[in-house]
Design a protein around this motif. Structure first.
Motif, PDB file in Angstrom:
ATOM      1  N   PHE A  19     -50.478 -26.057  55.742  1.00 26.40           N
ATOM      2  CA  PHE A  19     -49.396 -26.745  55.045  1.00 26.40           C
ATOM      3  C   PHE A  19     -49.938 -27.979  54.318  1.00 26.40           C
ATOM      4  CE2 PHE A  19     -46.164 -30.134  55.063  1.00 26.40           C
ATOM      5  CZ  PHE A  19     -45.191 -29.529  54.283  1.00 26.40           C
ATOM      6  N   TRP A  44     -51.745 -27.089  51.156  1.00 27.43           N
ATOM      7  CA  TRP A  44     -50.771 -26.695  50.129  1.00 27.43           C
ATOM      8  C   TRP A  44     -50.053 -27.926  49.579  1.00 27.43           C
ATOM      9  CZ3 TRP A  44     -45.317 -27.037  50.419  1.00 27.43           C
ATOM     10  CH2 TRP A  44     -44.620 -26.352  49.412  1.00 27.43           C
ATOM     11  N   VAL A 103     -42.266 -29.109  43.594  1.00 25.16           N
ATOM     12  CA  VAL A 103     -43.108 -28.068  44.185  1.00 25.16           C
ATOM     13  C   VAL A 103     -43.551 -27.098  43.093  1.00 25.16           C
ATOM     14  CG1 VAL A 103     -43.168 -26.115  45.791  1.00 25.16           C
ATOM     15  CG2 VAL A 103     -41.873 -28.189  46.380  1.00 25.16           C
ATOM     16  N   HIS A 139     -42.304 -23.838  52.595  1.00 30.75           N
ATOM     17  CA  HIS A 139     -43.661 -23.310  52.674  1.00 30.75           C
ATOM     18  C   HIS A 139     -43.700 -22.024  53.511  1.00 30.75           C
ATOM     19  CE1 HIS A 139     -47.917 -23.305  54.291  1.00 30.75           C
ATOM     20  NE2 HIS A 139     -48.099 -23.266  52.988  1.00 30.75           N
ATOM     21  N   LYS A 191     -44.939 -18.467  52.094  1.00 28.87           N
ATOM     22  CA  LYS A 191     -46.050 -17.773  52.749  1.00 28.87           C
ATOM     23  C   LYS A 191     -45.699 -16.307  53.011  1.00 28.87           C
ATOM     24  CE  LYS A 191     -47.243 -19.868  56.491  1.00 28.87           C
ATOM     25  NZ  LYS A 191     -47.706 -20.794  57.523  1.00 28.87           N
ATOM     26  N   ALA A 233     -47.708 -18.755  48.613  1.00 25.61           N
ATOM     27  CA  ALA A 233     -48.094 -20.085  49.093  1.00 25.61           C
ATOM     28  C   ALA A 233     -49.544 -20.429  48.759  1.00 25.61           C
ATOM     29  CB  ALA A 233     -47.850 -20.184  50.601  1.00 25.61           C
ATOM     30  N   ALA A 236     -52.559 -22.264  47.641  1.00 23.85           N
ATOM     31  CA  ALA A 236     -52.725 -23.707  47.394  1.00 23.85           C
ATOM     32  C   ALA A 236     -53.816 -23.903  46.356  1.00 23.85           C
ATOM     33  CB  ALA A 236     -53.067 -24.415  48.702  1.00 23.85           C
TER      34      ALA A 236
END
Ligand code: SF4
Lengths: 557, 99
Positions: A315, A318, A334, A390, A394, A399, A401
């Motif tokens: 997390f 990301w 985001v 997130h 995923k 997700a 990154a």
């Protein structure tokens, strides 16, 4: 967000009804292809390599969740389960059948969308900063201006047969995320003596003859802007070269006549045009602007975010890579990467589109944006919701990154789909992303934008990539030309060619040599690739690419 | 000396589905390149193109594509025609599914 007026709805419905009849007449043989083609292009329908392609406009890149759900419905019902988001904030469907197009357009109209003026020599979909309304560095939301331009330019009787296509981009922030200096007209909203207006830039563009746009007016008030834009387009409409399609864009007109000459002609034209704008346009503008108010932001604790950030390294990675500063405390912008390593840049499946729509509805004030970098943006997410967001991303393969990193590649469809292409771009992007993922180097490399086009038309913005790749056909073989040092931001710059091109097999190793050279020569991790290139110049990269000296990694391998 | 004529096939996209098709010797539109009529004479190729162009209600975007005749049928000379007969390289969404 803007919702259609009765006029908009009636106009789109009427156009769809007309086009349905045109399709029927093509199918029953009353129209030849030559007769039908201008009609289909007016409605965004192309013939590509393997099939028809429908290009749907996403005005200024803004979507509500129900609109994203409709895009998913189209992908599933009429296509092969996915859609491709483009560098012009459009979505393209690669496999529709002719008989289905009228139904697709009717479905789109249900959620206030259309494919009008996504092709042909008209003013195309108006693009904007994908952080509009959310960015911390924003002076004014560009979307009301973009919507005003959309209404003004849609079906504008004077501008339906321009010398060539015409593209307008708008930003209202300090940072340029809309590449405004590479558009026929770029607008930068800013204030003068407390009044909002726009810097007007003309004659930018990529393609065969890339040009950086020039400022024709430092500041035009909002009230005068439509008349001013109309004057610019109308001066070009008369002057633009219809004899040679390679010289027809306004960038060539500005280049041939000089910006001062064009400015004077626009001023003359403006005297004639301006009186027709009697103020009703400002009433309309205020009605539009009122629809772009901020959502009801929440003021709640952000502890959940801090806890997840501390506890979960995935997390954290990301969040560090895919979030941007929001204008409101406690909120974040985001970016959802559509660049999973090895996948097709800009593609989303129907299921992914639905997931993003659901997140927007549940956690994002119902708003989504499409970026010219072929990613999706949730402009308003409270940081306390980020762990939940997130998790959902995923579960849907969304997700990754890598925003701004070497695998966040812009790639046009290239010869896998596009009838104009000279080489493929998608497999090159897939291979580069896969390779640097294997090397686990991309976070160490830091900010580095690769942009790939499959022909000189430069839909993949290769000129302004930190590393640009242009696919060409050299004697019947795909060949890839490389440029370095391009910049797509407010300090827009065109990249320099390294030298002879590379074959499809050589291009990934060439990227590695470029990156190795950067890593070996940079002052430290804080010096980005672009900064290092500006300091070092082309020489070390040239040596790495063409010199006798093999790079370290090649030796080690 | 005139340049030797590169053999051709007549190709187009099907009007309704948009699929890549080829003209066979018995005047059918076939999705398989192997079934296409190979045209080795320039005048005949032009004639077949004119005939095919008249079939507006069946196809769109008709043209002659260069081919190399082989024992197993015509082979594309250029990679563009290779992609057209196979489909895109990123997904098995084109002809490669059925052929
Ligand atoms: S750059 Fe060329 S190949 Fe790529 S989408 Fe544009 S026209 Fe097609």
């Amino acid at each position: 967000m803007y919702t259609y007026s009765d006029f908009d709805a009636a106009f789109v419905a009427e156009r769809n009804r007309q086009f349905r009849q045109q399709v029927e007449r093509r199918i029953d043989g009353s129209l030849t292809e030559d007769e039908f083609k201008p009609f289909r292009l007016m409605n965004g329908l192309y013939l590509q390599l393997h099939a028809y392609m429908l290009r749907v406009a996403i005005p200024y890149g803004t979507l509500r969740s129900e609109q994203m759900e409709m895009l998913a419905h189209l992908a599933e019902t009429y296509d092969k389960g996915y859609g491709h988001f483009t560098t012009r904030q459009n979505i393209q469907y690669n496999w529709p059948e002719l008989g289905d197009i009228p139904n697709m357009l009717d479905d789109l109209a249900k959620v206030e969308m259309h494919a009008i003026q996504t092709s042909g020599n008209t003013i195309r979909n108006v693009t904007a900063d994908h952080f509009a309304g959310a960015a911390a560095d924003e002076v004014a939301d560009p979307r009301p201006v973009a919507e005003m331009i959309r209404q003004w330019s849609t079906d504008h009787p004077e501008f339906q047969a321009l010398p060539r296509k015409f593209k307008i981009a708008v930003t209202g922030a300090q940072a340029d995320r809309a590449v405004i200096r590479a558009h026929d007209i770029g607008l930068r909203l800013h204030e003068q003596n407390g009044e909002l207006g726009a810097e007007v830039i003309v004659g930018g563009g990529l393609g065969r003859t890339p040009m950086i746009g020039k400022t024709i007016a430092e500041w035009v008030s909002l009230e005068d802007l439509p008349a001013y834009l109309e004057s610019v387009v109308s001066v070009w409409n008369l002057l633009g070269r219809r004899d040679n399609k390679y010289k027809s864009r306004i960038k060539i007109t500005v280049h041939e006549h000089g910006i001062d000459d064009i400015r004077a002609r626009v001023a003359d034209r403006y005297e004639l045009v301006r009186p027709a704008y009697n103020g009703a346009h400002m009433d309309l503008f205020h009605q539009i602007a009122a629809q772009f108010g901020s959502p009801a932001f929440r003021n709640v604790p952000t502890d959940a975010y801090g806890a997840a950030y501390k506890a979960d390294p995935v997390f954290r990675s990301w969040a560090d890579t895919n979030l941007s500063a929001h204008k409101v405390d406690g909120y974040a912008i985001v970016q959802i990467s559509l660049k999973a390593h090895g996948e097709t840049p800009g593609d989303a499946s129907a299921e992914q589109m639905r997931a993003m729509a659901r997140i927007a509805r549940d956690y994002g004030h119902d708003e989504l944006r499409i970026s010219h970098e072929q990613n999706v943006v949730l402009p308003h997410v409270h940081t306390s919701d980020l762990p939940a967001v997130h998790d959902i991303l995923k579960a849907h393969g969304l997700a990754t990154a890598n925003i701004g990193l070497i695998s966040d590649i812009i790639a046009c469809p290239g010869m896998d789909y596009c009838a104009l292409a000279t080489a493929r771009s998608i497999p090159i992007a897939q291979e580069i992303a896969t390779r640097f993922d294997e090397l686990k180097l991309e976070h160490e490399i830091g900010e580095l934008k690769i942009k790939i086009s499959g022909c000189i038309n430069a839909c993949g913005h290769h000129h302004v990539g930190h590393i640009g790749i242009l696919g060409l056909d050299r004697a019947g073989v795909e060949n890839y030309q490389v440029t370095l040092g391009g910049d797509h931001t407010e300090t827009l710059a065109l990249g320099d060619r390294t030298g002879p091109g590379f074959s499809a097999e050589e291009i990934v190793p060439a990227m590695e040599r470029i990156v190795d050279t950067y890593l070996a020569h940079r002052d430290g991790p804080e010096e980005t690739f672009l900064q290092a290139y500006r300091r070092l110049g082309m020489d070390p990269f040239k040596t790495a690419l063409y010199g006798e000296q093999p790079s370290k990694r090649t030796k080690a391998a | 000396m005139p340049r030797p004529f590169t053999p051709k096939v007549v190709t187009a996209n099907a009007l309704m589905s948009g699929e890549v098709v080829y003209l066979s010797a018995d005047d059918q539109w076939t999705p398989r390149l192997t079934e296409a009529e190979v045209l080795t004479d320039e005048a005949h190729a032009q004639l077949r193109l004119v005939e095919a162009s008249a079939r507006q209600s069946e196809i769109v975007g008709v043209y002659l594509a260069d081919m190399a005749p082989t024992d197993t049928g015509p082979e594309p000379v250029h990679f563009r025609e290779e992609f057209r007969r196979t489909g895109p390289s990123n997904y098995a969404h084109g002809k490669q599914v059925d052929l």
